[in-house]
Write a protein that holds these residues in place. Structure first.
Motif, PDB file in Angstrom:
ATOM      1  N   PHE A 137       0.829  -1.207   0.000  1.00  0.00           N
ATOM      2  CA  PHE A 137       0.000   0.000   0.000  1.00  0.00           C
ATOM      3  C   PHE A 137       0.864   1.259   0.000  1.00  0.00           C
ATOM      4  N   LEU A 138       1.944   1.238   0.757  1.00  0.00           N
ATOM      5  CA  LEU A 138       2.822   2.402   0.817  1.00  0.00           C
ATOM      6  C   LEU A 138       3.414   2.715  -0.553  1.00  0.00           C
ATOM      7  N   LEU A 139       3.752   1.683  -1.298  1.00  0.00           N
ATOM      8  CA  LEU A 139       4.233   1.888  -2.672  1.00  0.00           C
ATOM      9  C   LEU A 139       3.147   2.544  -3.525  1.00  0.00           C
ATOM     10  N   PHE A 140       1.920   2.078  -3.382  1.00  0.00           N
ATOM     11  CA  PHE A 140       0.790   2.680  -4.092  1.00  0.00           C
ATOM     12  C   PHE A 140       0.610   4.149  -3.687  1.00  0.00           C
ATOM     13  N   ALA A 141       0.659   4.428  -2.379  1.00  0.00           N
ATOM     14  CA  ALA A 141       0.491   5.809  -1.915  1.00  0.00           C
ATOM     15  C   ALA A 141       1.581   6.706  -2.505  1.00  0.00           C
ATOM     16  N   ARG A 142       2.813   6.219  -2.530  1.00  0.00           N
ATOM     17  CA  ARG A 142       3.901   6.989  -3.127  1.00  0.00           C
ATOM     18  C   ARG A 142       3.630   7.252  -4.610  1.00  0.00           C
ATOM     19  N   ASP A 143       3.144   6.242  -5.336  1.00  0.00           N
ATOM     20  CA  ASP A 143       2.865   6.405  -6.763  1.00  0.00           C
ATOM     21  C   ASP A 143       1.796   7.478  -7.000  1.00  0.00           C
ATOM     22  N   THR A 144       0.772   7.500  -6.144  1.00  0.00           N
ATOM     23  CA  THR A 144      -0.288   8.499  -6.324  1.00  0.00           C
ATOM     24  C   THR A 144       0.234   9.910  -6.045  1.00  0.00           C
ATOM     25  N   ILE A 145       1.098  10.036  -5.051  1.00  0.00           N
ATOM     26  CA  ILE A 145       1.589  11.364  -4.664  1.00  0.00           C
ATOM     27  C   ILE A 145       2.686  11.844  -5.606  1.00  0.00           C
ATOM     28  N   ARG A 146       3.595  10.962  -5.972  1.00  0.00           N
ATOM     29  CA  ARG A 146       4.746  11.363  -6.784  1.00  0.00           C
ATOM     30  C   ARG A 146       4.397  11.431  -8.271  1.00  0.00           C
ATOM     31  N   PHE A 147       3.617  10.458  -8.740  1.00  0.00           N
ATOM     32  CA  PHE A 147       3.353  10.352 -10.183  1.00  0.00           C
ATOM     33  C   PHE A 147       1.888  10.567 -10.550  1.00  0.00           C
ATOM     34  N   ARG A 148       1.020  10.700  -9.515  1.00  0.00           N
ATOM     35  CA  ARG A 148      -0.418  10.867  -9.719  1.00  0.00           C
ATOM     36  C   ARG A 148      -1.002   9.710 -10.527  1.00  0.00           C
ATOM     37  N   HIS A 232      12.456   4.698   3.221  1.00  0.00           N
ATOM     38  CA  HIS A 232      12.858   5.545   2.097  1.00  0.00           C
ATOM     39  C   HIS A 232      11.628   6.155   1.429  1.00  0.00           C
ATOM     40  N   LEU A 233      10.588   5.352   1.225  1.00  0.00           N
ATOM     41  CA  LEU A 233       9.362   5.859   0.618  1.00  0.00           C
ATOM     42  C   LEU A 233       8.683   6.891   1.513  1.00  0.00           C
ATOM     43  N   VAL A 234       8.659   6.627   2.817  1.00  0.00           N
ATOM     44  CA  VAL A 234       8.051   7.564   3.764  1.00  0.00           C
ATOM     45  C   VAL A 234       8.772   8.911   3.717  1.00  0.00           C
ATOM     46  N   TRP A 235      10.095   8.876   3.668  1.00  0.00           N
ATOM     47  CA  TRP A 235      10.862  10.130   3.600  1.00  0.00           C
ATOM     48  C   TRP A 235      10.579  10.871   2.293  1.00  0.00           C
ATOM     49  N   GLU A 236      10.464  10.104   1.199  1.00  0.00           N
ATOM     50  CA  GLU A 236      10.164  10.703  -0.100  1.00  0.00           C
ATOM     51  C   GLU A 236       8.819  11.423  -0.067  1.00  0.00           C
ATOM     52  N   ILE A 237       7.837  10.841   0.608  1.00  0.00           N
ATOM     53  CA  ILE A 237       6.493  11.415   0.638  1.00  0.00           C
ATOM     54  C   ILE A 237       6.368  12.513   1.690  1.00  0.00           C
ATOM     55  N   TYR A 238       6.949  12.287   2.875  1.00  0.00           N
ATOM     56  CA  TYR A 238       6.624  13.113   4.043  1.00  0.00           C
ATOM     57  C   TYR A 238       7.820  13.875   4.624  1.00  0.00           C
ATOM     58  N   LYS A 239       8.836  14.104   3.825  1.00  0.00           N
ATOM     59  CA  LYS A 239      10.015  14.810   4.334  1.00  0.00           C
ATOM     60  C   LYS A 239       9.640  16.131   5.000  1.00  0.00           C
ATOM     61  N   ASP A 240       8.814  16.936   4.336  1.00  0.00           N
ATOM     62  CA  ASP A 240       8.429  18.235   4.903  1.00  0.00           C
ATOM     63  C   ASP A 240       7.649  18.069   6.208  1.00  0.00           C
ATOM     64  N   ASP A 241       6.814  17.030   6.284  1.00  0.00           N
ATOM     65  CA  ASP A 241       6.047  16.811   7.503  1.00  0.00           C
ATOM     66  C   ASP A 241       6.963  16.502   8.685  1.00  0.00           C
ATOM     67  N   PHE A 242       7.958  15.636   8.465  1.00  0.00           N
ATOM     68  CA  PHE A 242       8.895  15.330   9.548  1.00  0.00           C
ATOM     69  C   PHE A 242       9.655  16.578   9.978  1.00  0.00           C
ATOM     70  N   GLN A 243      10.135  17.348   9.013  1.00  0.00           N
ATOM     71  CA  GLN A 243      10.999  18.473   9.342  1.00  0.00           C
ATOM     72  C   GLN A 243      10.222  19.650   9.944  1.00  0.00           C
ATOM     73  N   LEU A 244       9.101  20.015   9.339  1.00  0.00           N
ATOM     74  CA  LEU A 244       8.360  21.188   9.807  1.00  0.00           C
ATOM     75  C   LEU A 244       7.658  20.942  11.136  1.00  0.00           C
ATOM     76  N   PHE A 245       7.178  19.706  11.330  1.00  0.00           N
ATOM     77  CA  PHE A 245       6.389  19.429  12.520  1.00  0.00           C
ATOM     78  C   PHE A 245       7.167  18.631  13.566  1.00  0.00           C
ATOM     79  N   ARG A 246       8.476  18.505  13.339  1.00  0.00           N
ATOM     80  CA  ARG A 246       9.434  18.060  14.357  1.00  0.00           C
ATOM     81  C   ARG A 246       9.230  16.621  14.818  1.00  0.00           C
TER      82      ARG A 246
END
Length: 272
Positions: A137-148, A232-246
């Motif tokens: 599922f995480l691979l699918f979620a990444r595909d929708t966010i990165r490649f639509r 790796h996929l989580v970081w690709e999708i949510y890097k800003d979320d980790f960094q901005l929201f600590r």
């Protein structure tokens, strides 16, 4: 574009930018109660009265005026990205919705066919390999966010920073961003700083989770679901979320934020 995803009390005491899977049902019910002295009978997402929502035509004028005047306390709520994407999977993919059906009709059959996901069924007690299916599922979620592809990203697993940024880009400003993990403290501060019609004790507020009990329970600790590739996929999708929201990317089992949110940084980075 306006202010999609924004709710406001009818008394204009507080403005909230909804972020899915971040206690939004509970927050909406608290807002409703703070005006009317009772909770909405049903899922607050279905309410068409008693609470201003940008999706309601009659609410757009009042919301736009209130945002521009910035008289009402304006806030949102965030959640650990590891826990949020897991919750999205167990609720929207593996779970049965309150209408008794699978989420978005043919979505789950598509995932079974295209990604080899197995989510079990009520008939077999939702017996399936949770870890293997979640990673697919995480691979699918990444595909929708990165490649639509194979579809547009769903609001329940698209990045929190994306939801939160639309409000800033269109002229809004947040007074508070608090954490789901310290909900009572954060929501308590919002209520204390808002001119509400009705007082309420957060200790007496139930947690409104419409999907609870309609699907499988998570069987493993958070870190078990995330191998190196998954992280790796989580970081690709949510890097800003980790960094901005600590939040702690290095330890999936640490659900707590590492520091408070810097509102100036959030407005600077998401307002571009």
């Amino acid at each position: 574009m306006g202010f999609p995803g924004v709710w406001m009390t009818e008394s204009e005491s507080m403005i909230y930018r909804v972020v899915p899977k971040c206690a939004c049902s509970t927050i909406g019910q608290i807002m409703y109660y703070s005006d009317h002295g009772r909770f909405f009978d049903g899922d607050i997402h279905d309410a068409t009265e008693g609470l201003h929502k940008w999706s309601l035509d009659h609410s757009q004028g009042p919301i736009e005026r209130a945002v521009q005047s910035h008289d009402a306390l304006t806030f949102t709520c965030v959640r650990n990205p590891y826990a949020r994407i897991l919750s999205s999977f167990f609720d929207k993919i593996a779970g049965i919705q309150r209408n008794g059906r699978r989420y978005r009709g043919n979505l789950v059959p598509q995932l079974v066919q295209r990604y080899g996901i197995d989510v079990g069924s009520p008939e077999n007690g939702f017996q399936f390999d949770q870890i293997a299916s979640f990673r697919r599922f995480l691979l699918f979620a990444r595909d929708t966010i990165r490649f639509r592809k194979p579809m547009e990203p769903d609001i329940h697993w698209s990045a929190m920073s994306g939801h939160i940024s639309t409000f800033i880009v269109n002229g809004g400003r947040y007074d508070r961003i608090f954490f789901t993990e310290t909900f009572d403290e954060g929501m308590g501060q919002v209520l204390a700083e808002s001119d509400t019609r009705v007082a309420l004790d957060l200790a007496d507020v139930p947690r409104f989770n419409e999907s609870e009990g309609h699907g499988p329970k998570r069987a493993h600790r958070v870190s078990d679901y995330f191998d190196d590739l998954s992280r790796h996929l989580v970081w690709e999708i949510y890097k800003d979320d980790f960094q901005l929201f600590r939040y702690d990317f290095n330890n999936p089992d640490n659900k707590m934020p590492l520091a408070e949110v810097d509102l100036d940084e959030v407005h600077a980075k998401l307002g571009r």
